[in-house]
Design an enzyme around this catalytic site. Structure first.
Site, short mmCIF file in Angstrom:
data_model
loop_
_atom_site.label_atom_id
_atom_site.label_comp_id
_atom_site.label_asym_id
_atom_site.label_seq_id
_atom_site.Cartn_x
_atom_site.Cartn_y
_atom_site.Cartn_z
N GLU A 79 5.31 -9.03 -0.16
CA GLU A 79 4.31 -9.98 -0.64
C GLU A 79 3.89 -10.86 0.52
OE1 GLU A 79 5.20 -12.04 -4.19
OE2 GLU A 79 5.88 -10.23 -5.20
N HIS A 80 2.64 -11.16 0.58
CA HIS A 80 2.11 -11.98 1.66
C HIS A 80 2.37 -13.46 1.39
CE1 HIS A 80 -0.03 -8.68 3.65
NE2 HIS A 80 -0.05 -8.18 2.43
N SER A 81 2.45 -14.23 2.45
CA SER A 81 2.74 -15.67 2.36
C SER A 81 1.47 -16.45 2.05
CB SER A 81 3.39 -16.16 3.65
OG SER A 81 2.60 -15.79 4.76
#
Length: 187
Positions: free
Chosen positions: A75-77
């Protein structure tokens, strides 16, 4: 003649391969073509449908995973200044745990780091963002509980058998005994 050429061409370009990186497979696991598996453990007698992508997951015995399923991944930040994994070191990558005898329909996406309980059923085209309780049917975007598969007494009896730890012949006998018990009770 053109028809024969067409089918020969189709057969030639059908790719029967998959990509495995750091994967441990149980006994008699069936993996269809064009599957990407990375950092994953798959239990005995499970199958994975074509065009599925599974990253950092632990999958139990007797699981049925249909085609075009996406499990895990990073998952991207989104809370940081940049969402790019090239610029941010905050990408999340937790293991997704799938219990025994779980059925996952086609085109399902499972968020990384969630747990799917034993015997759960996930309807096609669902997006699962939260843990799923054992023997529960969920579906939708985001996935919501539809109902329990069995009543609590039946679930308790099923859990006691631990059929999912057995060879298929023995597991089938345990399930047949359970079926007879509850069929007789219904009559």
């Amino acid at each position: 003649m053109l028809r024969d050429l067409y089918f020969s061409f189709r057969r030639f370009f059908r790719i029967w391969e998959y990509f495995l990186r750091n994967v441990r497979l149980g006994r008699k696991v069936y993996i269809e073509p064009r599957v990407f598996l990375s950092n994953t453990v798959i239990g005995d007698y499970s199958y994975i449908g074509h065009n599925s992508v599974i990253d950092k997951a632990e999958i139990g015995n007797y699981c049925s995973i249909a085609a075009f399923v996406q499990i895990g991944g990073m998952e991207h930040s989104h809370w940081w200044w940049s969402t790019s994994p090239r610029l941010s070191s905050f990408g999340i990558k937790n293991k997704t745990i799938i219990g025994h005898d779980v059925w996952i329909g086609s085109k399902v996406s499972l968020r990384e780091g969630i747990r799917i309980g034993n015997g759960a059923v996930i309807g096609s085209n669902s997006v699962v963002l939260k843990d799923v309780e054992p023997y529960t049917i969920v579906a939708g975007v985001p996935a919501k509980v539809i109902r329990k598969r069995f009543d609590n007494e039946m679930i308790e009896a099923l859990v006691k058998t631990e059929y999912y730890k057995s060879h298929p012949k023995e597991a089938k006998l345990k399930l047949d005994e359970l079926d007879q018990k509850f069929r007789l009770k219904e009559n």
